[in-house]
Write a protein that holds these residues in place. Structure first.
Motif, PDB file in Angstrom:
ATOM      1  N   SER A 237       0.825  -1.211   0.000  1.00  9.18           N
ATOM      2  CA  SER A 237       0.000   0.000   0.000  1.00  9.18           C
ATOM      3  C   SER A 237       0.859   1.260   0.000  1.00  9.18           C
ATOM      4  N   CYS A 238       2.070   1.176   0.569  1.00  9.56           N
ATOM      5  CA  CYS A 238       2.956   2.348   0.612  1.00  9.56           C
ATOM      6  C   CYS A 238       3.650   2.577  -0.734  1.00  9.56           C
ATOM      7  N   THR A 239       3.715   1.552  -1.563  1.00  7.67           N
ATOM      8  CA  THR A 239       4.353   1.696  -2.874  1.00  7.67           C
ATOM      9  C   THR A 239       3.331   1.726  -4.009  1.00  7.67           C
ATOM     10  N   ASP A 240       2.046   1.865  -3.659  1.00  5.58           N
ATOM     11  CA  ASP A 240       0.998   1.837  -4.685  1.00  5.58           C
ATOM     12  C   ASP A 240       1.169   2.954  -5.721  1.00  5.58           C
ATOM     13  N   TRP A 241       1.482   4.169  -5.257  1.00  5.84           N
ATOM     14  CA  TRP A 241       1.542   5.290  -6.191  1.00  5.84           C
ATOM     15  C   TRP A 241       2.727   5.173  -7.167  1.00  5.84           C
ATOM     16  N   PRO A 242       3.963   4.977  -6.699  1.00  2.02           N
ATOM     17  CA  PRO A 242       5.053   4.834  -7.681  1.00  2.02           C
ATOM     18  C   PRO A 242       4.862   3.625  -8.595  1.00  2.02           C
ATOM     19  N   CYS A 243       4.292   2.537  -8.078  1.00  2.00           N
ATOM     20  CA  CYS A 243       4.115   1.354  -8.920  1.00  2.00           C
ATOM     21  C   CYS A 243       2.996   1.550  -9.938  1.00  2.00           C
ATOM     22  N   LEU A 244       1.950   2.316  -9.567  1.00  5.64           N
ATOM     23  CA  LEU A 244       0.915   2.658 -10.546  1.00  5.64           C
ATOM     24  C   LEU A 244       1.503   3.511 -11.661  1.00  5.64           C
ATOM     25  N   LEU A 245       2.353   4.474 -11.292  1.00 12.04           N
ATOM     26  CA  LEU A 245       3.009   5.301 -12.300  1.00 12.04           C
ATOM     27  C   LEU A 245       3.903   4.461 -13.205  1.00 12.04           C
ATOM     28  N   LEU A 246       4.656   3.534 -12.610  1.00  7.14           N
ATOM     29  CA  LEU A 246       5.521   2.666 -13.409  1.00  7.14           C
ATOM     30  C   LEU A 246       4.710   1.855 -14.419  1.00  7.14           C
ATOM     31  N   GLU A 247       3.564   1.330 -13.978  1.00  9.42           N
ATOM     32  CA  GLU A 247       2.742   0.529 -14.892  1.00  9.42           C
ATOM     33  C   GLU A 247       2.147   1.393 -15.992  1.00  9.42           C
ATOM     34  N   LEU A 248       1.669   2.585 -15.643  1.00  8.20           N
ATOM     35  CA  LEU A 248       1.125   3.499 -16.656  1.00  8.20           C
ATOM     36  C   LEU A 248       2.175   3.856 -17.701  1.00  8.20           C
ATOM     37  N   ILE A 249       3.363   4.217 -17.215  1.00  9.44           N
ATOM     38  CA  ILE A 249       4.436   4.628 -18.135  1.00  9.44           C
ATOM     39  C   ILE A 249       4.878   3.461 -18.999  1.00  9.44           C
ATOM     40  N   SER A 250       4.965   2.268 -18.407  1.00 13.58           N
ATOM     41  CA  SER A 250       5.380   1.087 -19.164  1.00 13.58           C
ATOM     42  C   SER A 250       4.369   0.759 -20.259  1.00 13.58           C
ATOM     43  N   GLN A 251       3.069   0.865 -19.943  1.00 14.88           N
ATOM     44  CA  GLN A 251       2.039   0.604 -20.946  1.00 14.88           C
ATOM     45  C   GLN A 251       2.082   1.629 -22.076  1.00 14.88           C
ATOM     46  N   ALA A 252       2.466   2.857 -21.737  1.00 16.90           N
ATOM     47  CA  ALA A 252       2.469   3.924 -22.736  1.00 16.90           C
ATOM     48  C   ALA A 252       3.723   3.932 -23.592  1.00 16.90           C
TER      49      ALA A 252
END
Length: 564
Positions: A237-252
């Motif tokens: 839960s503490c790494t949710d935000w950076p990991c969400l960003l990583l997934e978004l950027i990777s998909q893009a």
């Protein structure tokens, strides 16, 4: 030659390896660039590669967790320490998190600006990873009129309503400040402006949702910290935000259009960062969760190239085992120049041949040693010293060794003694596993009392015994030879690795000093401590060496021995 400026010398092979990894838009594994201190890892990234990795479609986020350590960072007229970062005043975990999140957010904004990250993609990724309905309702109630919301409304419909409510909070100048369209002179149609604004607001909404969910878990995290337990869900839960960003950027990510990369320097600082707030897990748990999720993203869906740069030998072998298996990361280990390479680059340009023979024998080819010695050679001290007819170049090398001894090795050995004293106290209280105090272990019998003087004497004898065993093994212990892993349990070895004087390299699997200069200083420390021993302590040391003394000569790397 005297006034020649120091130049950054290319390393074609290593640069090619790193470029090949970074040129992919998505990869299945993160890469770890590791090696002893002073071999030029940061210089290679900043001065040779980072510029190329920000040209054309390439965009590289660079995070240096040591940047907030002002006493030891080049940005503040300091220099990276020879010893471990754990010996410095470490930054807080919150500052490290902010650095990482700000970097990833700037990359995401670049993706939005290029049109590769949309509000729909943000919502889809957020909804896939998190249950968001309750958080969206809470945010909508805070930002809109208190109108009743039907329980039957879908998540997408709820998200659209929240986006509409939040859009009213941001004016056009705020959105333009994120995307910088006005500064670039680009004009947008109404539909384009609406598209970009919706994506920026959606990204901010995603951050608010995750922050709200983390706030709901604050009490559970506080209890976790007090009880010193582990919870994967709370750590994630503490790494949710950076990991969400990583997934978004990777998909893009898209070849020849948007190829982002992430370089994290001094990643070991995150693992040891200080916890200053009760709403977050500790640094080691945050570090492990972040890396676990980067590994999972790469294995399951492919991730943007992530390069971790470190001088901590934990990442040369042990991290691979802790996270699963020996090939879970792409490993690139560098030791700087070989003596032949260093001679080719240094002789005639910076040192004459006779000077190089002395340097090679005393300090070795470590690039940082060579740079610091060259700076000393340019100083007024050197000129005054050479004005004396009896002085030679060996005197300046000896002065540099004395500097290393006084400012690096001796303070680090004092910290290692403190670590050994803590080991003795933990052994008395039963906090050390019995398997690490097995029969025959030289450290099996620490003092039974908490007398600080006795603890210090025991720790010093243990440390001297270990350094003597290193000398006997010619400063090279193969810790994986014949599957003999007992050296990994030696508290003296662990202490010297922890303070950064020893490096446990990956291939070949040797414990060794981080440089030949540090090796010579360790031998000097042993001689000095032997001379300072009282008669009683000298007898204890001799008894330790004869009866319980360490011997790692059977783990020496032998010619033709290929079992690493």
């Amino acid at each position: 030659m005297v006034n020649k400026a120091w130049k950054i010398i290319p390393r074609p092979l290593l640069e090619t390896i790193l470029n090949n990894h970074a040129q992919h838009h998505c990869v299945p594994q993160p890469l770890i660039l590791h090696g002893p201190r002073g071999v030029g890892k940061t210089t290679l990234i900043l001065d040779r590669l980072l510029g190329e990795w920000n040209e054309g479609p390439h965009l590289t986020g660079y995070v240096d967790f040591a940047q907030s350590i002002k006493d030891h960072h080049p940005n503040f007229d300091g220099s990276f320490p020879w010893y471990s970062w754990s010996s410095c005043e470490l930054p807080s975990l919150s500052s490290c998190r902010t650095q990482l999140e700000n970097c990833l957010e700037s990359i995401a904004h670049k993706g939005i600006k290029l049109g590769t990250i949309s509000s729909h993609q943000i919502f889809t990724t957020l909804n896939k990873l998190h249950g968001i309905n309750t958080a969206l309702r809470r945010i909508l109630n805070q930002n809109a009129s208190k109108t009743a919301i039907s329980d039957k409304i879908s998540s997408s419909g709820l998200c659209d309503r929240v986006l509409f409510a939040l859009s009213a909070r941001y004016n056009a100048s705020e959105i333009d400040g994120v995307l910088d369209f006005r500064e670039s002179g680009k004009t947008l149609s109404i539909d384009e402006a609406s598209y970009f604004k919706e994506a920026v607001v959606a990204l901010r909404l995603a951050k608010e949702v995750i922050k709200l969910q983390q706030k709901w878990r604050a009490n559970a995290i506080s209890d976790l910290n007090r009880s010193v337990r582990f919870s994967r869900s709370l750590a994630n839960s503490c790494t949710d935000w950076p990991c969400l960003l990583l997934e978004l950027i990777s998909q893009a990510a898209e070849i020849d259009h948007f190829q982002p990369k992430l370089v994290i320097n001094n990643v070991e600082i995150l693992r040891n960062a200080m916890l200053t707030e009760e709403t977050s897990v500790c640094g080691s748990m945050y570090h492990d969760s972040l890396i676990w999720r980067i590994i999972a993203l790469g294995a399951n869906e492919r991730c943007l190239p992530v390069i971790l740069v470190t001088s901590d030998s934990y990442y040369s072998y042990q991290a691979f085992m802790d996270f699963g298996f020996p090939d879970i990361f792409v490993s690139r280990e560098t030791f700087g120049w070989t003596p032949q390479e260093a001679k080719m680059h240094m002789v005639t340009d910076y040192f004459i041949h006779s000077e190089w023979m002395v340097i090679d024998d005393v300090l070795g080819p470590n690039p940082r040693h060579l740079f610091e010695l060259y700076v000393l050679k340019q100083s007024n001290y050197y000129q005054k010293l050479m004005d004396n007819e009896a002085s030679t170049f060996e005197d300046i090398v000896d002065a540099y060794l004395a500097y290393l001894q006084a400012t690096v090795v001796n303070p680090s050995m004092d910290k290692a003694l403190m670590i050994l004293q803590k080991f003795a106290i933990d052994a008395q209280s039963g906090e050390i596993l019995e398997d690490k105090l097995r029969f025959g272990a030289p450290w099996r019998h620490p003092p039974s009392s908490n007398n600080p003087a006795k603890l210090k004497e025991w720790a010093k004898i243990q440390l001297m015994d270990f350094v003597q065993s290193l000398v006997n093994a010619e400063f090279g212990v193969n810790y994986l030879a014949d599957c003999s892993l007992e050296v990994l349990d030696d508290p003296a070895a662990v202490a010297l690795v922890e303070v950064g004087l020893l490096y446990a390299q990956r291939d070949p699997s040797l414990f060794r000093p981080i440089s030949k200069g540090i090796q010579r200083c360790l031998a000097r420390w042993l001689v000095q401590e032997c001379m300072l021993l009282s008669y009683q302590n000298l007898l204890q040391y001799i008894w330790q060496r004869i009866i319980r003394g360490r011997s790692y000569r059977h783990l020496m790397l032998q010619v033709g021995y290929d079992k690493y």
